[in-house]
Design an enzyme around this catalytic site. Structure first.
Site, PDB file in Angstrom:
ATOM      1  N   TYR A 159       0.854  -1.199   0.000  1.00 49.05           N
ATOM      2  CA  TYR A 159       0.000   0.000   0.000  1.00 49.05           C
ATOM      3  C   TYR A 159       0.884   1.241   0.000  1.00 49.05           C
ATOM      4  O   TYR A 159       1.879   1.309   0.725  1.00 49.05           O
ATOM      5  CB  TYR A 159      -0.900   0.013   1.234  1.00 49.05           C
ATOM      6  CG  TYR A 159      -2.188  -0.756   1.066  1.00 49.05           C
ATOM      7  CD1 TYR A 159      -3.257  -0.211   0.346  1.00 49.05           C
ATOM      8  CD2 TYR A 159      -2.334  -2.020   1.613  1.00 49.05           C
ATOM      9  CE1 TYR A 159      -4.441  -0.910   0.193  1.00 49.05           C
ATOM     10  CE2 TYR A 159      -3.521  -2.732   1.461  1.00 49.05           C
ATOM     11  CZ  TYR A 159      -4.570  -2.167   0.753  1.00 49.05           C
ATOM     12  OH  TYR A 159      -5.740  -2.872   0.596  1.00 49.05           O
ATOM     13  N   GLU A 160       0.484   2.231  -0.815  1.00 46.73           N
ATOM     14  CA  GLU A 160       1.267   3.460  -0.921  1.00 46.73           C
ATOM     15  C   GLU A 160       0.428   4.716  -0.711  1.00 46.73           C
ATOM     16  O   GLU A 160       0.966   5.826  -0.715  1.00 46.73           O
ATOM     17  CB  GLU A 160       1.967   3.500  -2.286  1.00 46.73           C
ATOM     18  CG  GLU A 160       2.887   2.299  -2.504  1.00 46.73           C
ATOM     19  CD  GLU A 160       3.668   2.349  -3.812  1.00 46.73           C
ATOM     20  OE1 GLU A 160       3.615   3.396  -4.495  1.00 46.73           O
ATOM     21  OE2 GLU A 160       4.327   1.347  -4.144  1.00 46.73           O
TER      22      GLU A 160
END
Length: 310
Positions: A159-160
């Site tokens: 996840y970014e």
């Protein structure tokens, strides 16, 4: 009658011997070992890359990482599905039968899937749980189904973008990993953070509470400036080793023209330096899709380097 002074001296010497032995043993156990682990992301760019395209050196541990399983809808305006993951990698070329085939031809190959990634249909993919309990419940169900369908070995967290605080992220991902590992759904797990004030706090919160469940840190060193030098890279490695203390920090570069320390500018020199210090935990590349045009030159070089005893 025994000499009490002599007995005391003997006891003292024996105690010192035991202490030294324990200290030496602890040093031996604590001595870091270099790894022959090579990992590569595959399937995100839709460039018709297959597992069999990528060279596999039989003398390394090889992990393909399917990119990505996403808990978003695939539409003109993607929206969160609260932990219901679906595979969005190139399923025409990277399907269950091909996974069985590559594992059959190469016993040293394992296959994992990465969650989320950066974007879907040019929209950011956000970590956006309705609640911790509902996200975890949905994630366990959907991920278990994908793992079994594709015969996967591991999971990677990438996840970014976040619509939740670090503690919520840590609890959701941590509880997911607890279930997947305790129930033997996956045998290894990794995270893929990079240096950014909006990203690192989430992964560090996860590491502090659930780091014992995370086998590898796929740190995105290619997210640093493309003018990175060897001394800077070594400093970055030390910083992240401190952040993820006790973790296996893998070295990385991109074949997509992104930043960081490239092979041309000394990446393998840095690898050699860390290898000499017993700190080389492995190498990963982003990504096989982008390496196709260069005939996977750096994949061969990386694996040859890891396999060598030098």
């Amino acid at each position: 009658m025994p000499n009490s002074l002599s007995t005391a001296s003997s006891n003292l010497l024996f105690s010192l011997f035991i202490i030294q032995l324990l200290f030496t043993t602890s040093l031996i156990r604590a001595t870091p070992e270099n790894s022959k682990l090579f990992r590569e992301y595959i399937g995100a760019e839709g460039k018709n890359v297959t597992f069999s395209n990528v060279p596999v050196n039989p003398n390394v541990d090889f992990h393909f990482i399917l990119s990505f399983a996403v808990d978003y809808t695939n539409s003109s305006s993607p929206s969160s599905t609260n932990g219901f993951f679906n595979p969005y990698w190139d399923r025409d070329n990277l399907n269950p039968s091909q996974i069985s085939s590559i594992k059959g031809h190469h016993p040293n190959v394992k296959v994992a899937m990465s969650l989320a990634g950066d974007t879907l249909d040019n929209h950011f993919v956000y970590f956006n749980p309705a609640s911790t309990s509902s996200w975890v419940r949905n994630a366990i169900s959907s991920i278990t189904q994908i793992v079994r369908e594709y015969n996967l070995d591991g999971i990677d967290i990438d996840y970014e973008h976040f619509n939740a605080d670090p503690d919520t992220f840590a609890e959701c991902i941590g509880r997911l990993l607890v279930y997947l590992k305790q129930n033997d759904i996956v045998s290894f797990a990794s995270i893929a953070p990079y240096e950014d004030d909006s990203i690192q706090p989430h992964y560090l919160a996860l590491w502090r509470k659930y780091g014992h469940l995370i086998d590898y840190v796929n740190f995105q060193f290619y997210a640093y400036d493309n003018r990175t030098t060897v001394p800077q890279f070594m400093q970055y490695f030390d910083t992240q080793s401190s952040n993820y203390r006790g973790g296996k920090i893998l070295l990385s570069f991109g074949t997509d023209g992104s930043g960081g320390l490239t092979p041309e500018n000394g990446f393998f020199m840095a690898c050699s330096m860390l290898k000499s210090q017993g700190k080389l935990h492995g190498i990963f590349i982003w990504s096989a899709d982008d390496s196709k045009e260069a005939d996977f030159h750096y994949e061969k070089q990386s694996q040859d380097f890891l396999a060598s005893g030098k």
